[in-house]
Design a protein around this motif. Structure first.
Motif: not given
Length: 106
Positions: A26, A38, A53, A71, A74, A77, A81
């Motif tokens: 991360c 996202t 990101m 996250c 999640y 994402r 990722c």
């Protein structure tokens, strides 16, 4: 472990779990593609105009819950990722590199 085996995602280390990790991944630059789900408020642009990101001033991804180290998006994402296999070659390589850097600082 040599570089060839470090990038081998076919060999998953079952002892590495995101829930017991310091979320080293991360802190990496994560590119966001146009078809990634996202949310836009998590996306920034890098110096080349690429979508990435968003990260906090300390380098951590803004989607990371710092208390749980999980996250918060999640299910939404970026694909990058999703492709970063927990316990896979890239994961092991990043974790090993982070440990080497920590030792070098000491």
């Amino acid at each position: 472990m040599d570089d060839a085996s470090a990038s081998d995602d076919d060999r998953i280390d079952p002892t590495i779990l995101c829930s017991h990790c310091e979320a080293v991944c991360c802190r990496l630059t994560v590119y966001v593609m146009a078809d990634d789900p996202t949310p836009a408020y998590f996306v920034d642009q890098d110096e080349y105009g690429m979508d990435v990101m968003r990260r906090r001033d300390d380098g951590w991804c803004t989607a990371l819950d710092r208390e749980t180290m999980r996250c918060t998006i999640y299910g939404l994402r970026p694909q990058v990722c999703r492709d970063f296999a927990m316990g896979g070659g890239d994961c092991r390589s990043v974790r090993d590199n982070d440990r080497r850097l920590a030792i070098a600082v000491i």
